[in-house]
Every structure is written in structure tokens, then in C-alpha cells.
Write a protein that holds these residues in place. Structure first.
Motif, PDB file in Angstrom:
ATOM      1  N   UNK A 186     -18.368   6.507   6.550  1.00  0.00           N
ATOM      2  CA  UNK A 186     -19.128   6.079   7.711  1.00  0.00           C
ATOM      3  C   UNK A 186     -18.601   4.789   8.301  1.00  0.00           C
ATOM      4  N   UNK A 187     -18.147   3.890   7.442  1.00  0.00           N
ATOM      5  CA  UNK A 187     -17.569   2.636   7.916  1.00  0.00           C
ATOM      6  C   UNK A 187     -16.258   2.899   8.652  1.00  0.00           C
ATOM      7  N   UNK A 188     -15.478   3.826   8.132  1.00  0.00           N
ATOM      8  CA  UNK A 188     -14.207   4.174   8.767  1.00  0.00           C
ATOM      9  C   UNK A 188     -14.436   4.756  10.167  1.00  0.00           C
ATOM     10  N   UNK A 189     -15.549   5.469  10.346  1.00  0.00           N
ATOM     11  CA  UNK A 189     -15.861   6.092  11.633  1.00  0.00           C
ATOM     12  C   UNK A 189     -16.807   5.235  12.485  1.00  0.00           C
ATOM     13  N   UNK A 190     -16.968   3.984  12.105  1.00  0.00           N
ATOM     14  CA  UNK A 190     -17.789   3.007  12.827  1.00  0.00           C
ATOM     15  C   UNK A 190     -19.262   3.384  12.916  1.00  0.00           C
ATOM     16  N   UNK A 191     -19.767   4.069  11.897  1.00  0.00           N
ATOM     17  CA  UNK A 191     -21.197   4.332  11.825  1.00  0.00           C
ATOM     18  C   UNK A 191     -21.896   3.110  11.255  1.00  0.00           C
ATOM     19  N   UNK A 192     -21.290   2.514  10.231  1.00  0.00           N
ATOM     20  CA  UNK A 192     -21.813   1.299   9.614  1.00  0.00           C
ATOM     21  C   UNK A 192     -20.846   0.157   9.886  1.00  0.00           C
ATOM     22  N   UNK A 193     -21.394  -1.033  10.053  1.00  0.00           N
ATOM     23  CA  UNK A 193     -20.558  -2.219  10.136  1.00  0.00           C
ATOM     24  C   UNK A 193     -20.036  -2.512   8.730  1.00  0.00           C
ATOM     25  N   UNK A 194     -18.855  -3.116   8.640  1.00  0.00           N
ATOM     26  CA  UNK A 194     -18.244  -3.323   7.322  1.00  0.00           C
ATOM     27  C   UNK A 194     -19.081  -4.225   6.429  1.00  0.00           C
ATOM     28  N   UNK A 195     -19.742  -5.217   6.998  1.00  0.00           N
ATOM     29  CA  UNK A 195     -20.583  -6.094   6.181  1.00  0.00           C
ATOM     30  C   UNK A 195     -21.844  -5.369   5.709  1.00  0.00           C
ATOM     31  N   UNK A 196     -22.390  -4.509   6.544  1.00  0.00           N
ATOM     32  CA  UNK A 196     -23.553  -3.720   6.157  1.00  0.00           C
ATOM     33  C   UNK A 196     -23.185  -2.794   5.002  1.00  0.00           C
ATOM     34  N   UNK A 197     -22.030  -2.168   5.104  1.00  0.00           N
ATOM     35  CA  UNK A 197     -21.573  -1.272   4.047  1.00  0.00           C
ATOM     36  C   UNK A 197     -21.384  -2.038   2.742  1.00  0.00           C
ATOM     37  N   UNK A 198     -20.756  -3.193   2.820  1.00  0.00           N
ATOM     38  CA  UNK A 198     -20.522  -4.004   1.619  1.00  0.00           C
ATOM     39  C   UNK A 198     -21.842  -4.451   1.000  1.00  0.00           C
ATOM     40  N   UNK A 199     -22.793  -4.829   1.845  1.00  0.00           N
ATOM     41  CA  UNK A 199     -24.092  -5.278   1.347  1.00  0.00           C
ATOM     42  C   UNK A 199     -24.827  -4.151   0.635  1.00  0.00           C
ATOM     43  N   UNK A 200     -24.814  -2.960   1.224  1.00  0.00           N
ATOM     44  CA  UNK A 200     -25.500  -1.820   0.605  1.00  0.00           C
ATOM     45  C   UNK A 200     -24.862  -1.445  -0.727  1.00  0.00           C
ATOM     46  N   UNK A 201     -23.538  -1.401  -0.747  1.00  0.00           N
ATOM     47  CA  UNK A 201     -22.848  -1.051  -1.986  1.00  0.00           C
ATOM     48  C   UNK A 201     -23.105  -2.092  -3.067  1.00  0.00           C
ATOM     49  N   UNK A 202     -23.092  -3.366  -2.684  1.00  0.00           N
ATOM     50  CA  UNK A 202     -23.335  -4.433  -3.646  1.00  0.00           C
ATOM     51  C   UNK A 202     -24.749  -4.358  -4.209  1.00  0.00           C
ATOM     52  N   UNK A 203     -25.717  -4.098  -3.351  1.00  0.00           N
ATOM     53  CA  UNK A 203     -27.108  -4.024  -3.782  1.00  0.00           C
ATOM     54  C   UNK A 203     -27.318  -2.876  -4.770  1.00  0.00           C
ATOM     55  N   UNK A 204     -26.714  -1.726  -4.477  1.00  0.00           N
ATOM     56  CA  UNK A 204     -26.836  -0.577  -5.371  1.00  0.00           C
ATOM     57  C   UNK A 204     -26.149  -0.838  -6.712  1.00  0.00           C
ATOM     58  N   UNK A 205     -24.995  -1.480  -6.665  1.00  0.00           N
ATOM     59  CA  UNK A 205     -24.265  -1.788  -7.892  1.00  0.00           C
ATOM     60  C   UNK A 205     -25.060  -2.758  -8.778  1.00  0.00           C
ATOM     61  N   UNK A 206     -25.683  -3.744  -8.146  1.00  0.00           N
ATOM     62  CA  UNK A 206     -26.484  -4.698  -8.907  1.00  0.00           C
ATOM     63  C   UNK A 206     -27.674  -4.009  -9.558  1.00  0.00           C
ATOM     64  N   UNK A 207     -28.280  -3.067  -8.865  1.00  0.00           N
ATOM     65  CA  UNK A 207     -29.399  -2.327  -9.455  1.00  0.00           C
ATOM     66  C   UNK A 207     -28.934  -1.461 -10.629  1.00  0.00           C
ATOM     67  N   UNK A 208     -27.747  -0.895 -10.492  1.00  0.00           N
ATOM     68  CA  UNK A 208     -27.211  -0.057 -11.568  1.00  0.00           C
ATOM     69  C   UNK A 208     -26.881  -0.898 -12.797  1.00  0.00           C
ATOM     70  N   UNK A 209     -26.296  -2.067 -12.588  1.00  0.00           N
ATOM     71  CA  UNK A 209     -25.916  -2.929 -13.714  1.00  0.00           C
ATOM     72  C   UNK A 209     -27.113  -3.587 -14.368  1.00  0.00           C
ATOM     73  N   UNK A 210     -28.203  -3.752 -13.626  1.00  0.00           N
ATOM     74  CA  UNK A 210     -29.400  -4.395 -14.179  1.00  0.00           C
ATOM     75  C   UNK A 210     -30.078  -3.511 -15.210  1.00  0.00           C
ATOM     76  N   UNK A 211     -29.801  -2.218 -15.174  1.00  0.00           N
ATOM     77  CA  UNK A 211     -30.470  -1.279 -16.114  1.00  0.00           C
ATOM     78  C   UNK A 211     -29.747  -1.232 -17.404  1.00  0.00           C
TER      79      UNK A 211
END
Length: 93
Positions: free
Chosen positions: A68-93
């Protein structure tokens, strides 16, 4: 209504892009909900199967966000923020 050929073409292109954007956004949202529910299952029952399932969903979310970022659906910072948030939730478990 469009009066010339280029305006008609732009309407078609806009319609196509709207469908494509909606696909990526709703798919990411749906997979995120699935990921969070699988994390809750993993919290209660810590088996390798549950962890692998959550990891597999996380990988597919990453893939969709990157495409989606490659096709300009998401801004690159939005994509990075979402991925980071999900990764932090995964590592917290």
C-alpha cells in the motif's frame, strides 16, 4: 458530468484508485483485528502454534502495508508507525 475525453478518463482512473485504496485499507484493518485477537489467544494459551499463527498474520499485515505504501495508499511514516506499533504489541507478549 465530464465534457471532454481527458476528464472522463480521470473519472475512471479515480474510481479504479478508490477501489484499490479501499482494498488495502480495509484489509489492513481486518488483519489487524485478527492479529490482536490471536495475540489475546496467545496470552492465555502460550503454545508455539498460537505464536506462529500471530507471526504469520503479522507478516501478511507487513506485506499489505508495504504494498500500500508503494502504491501511495499509506504515507511512509504512517506505515512505519503502524508496523512499529504492531511489533511492539507482539514483543510485549
Amino acid at each position: 458530468m465530464a465534457n471532454n475525453k481527458s476528464a472522463k478518463k480521470r473519472i475512471l482512473i479515480t474510481r479504479r484508485n478508490k477501489i484499490q485504496n479501499r482494498f488495502y485499507k480495509t484489509s489492513v484493518r481486518t488483519l489487524t483485528k485478527m492479529f490482536l485477537s490471536s495475540l489475546e489467544i496467545y496470552k492465555t494459551d502460550k503454545t508455539t502454534e498460537n505464536k506462529e499463527k500471530a507471526q504469520k498474520i503479522l507478516n501478511s499485515i507487513y506485506s499489505l502495508i508495504d504494498k500500500g505504501t508503494k502504491r501511495n495508499v499509506f504515507h511512509k511514516n504512517t506505515a512505519a508507525r503502524r508496523k512499529s506499533k504492531l511489533t511492539m504489541q507482539f514483543k510485549a507478549v
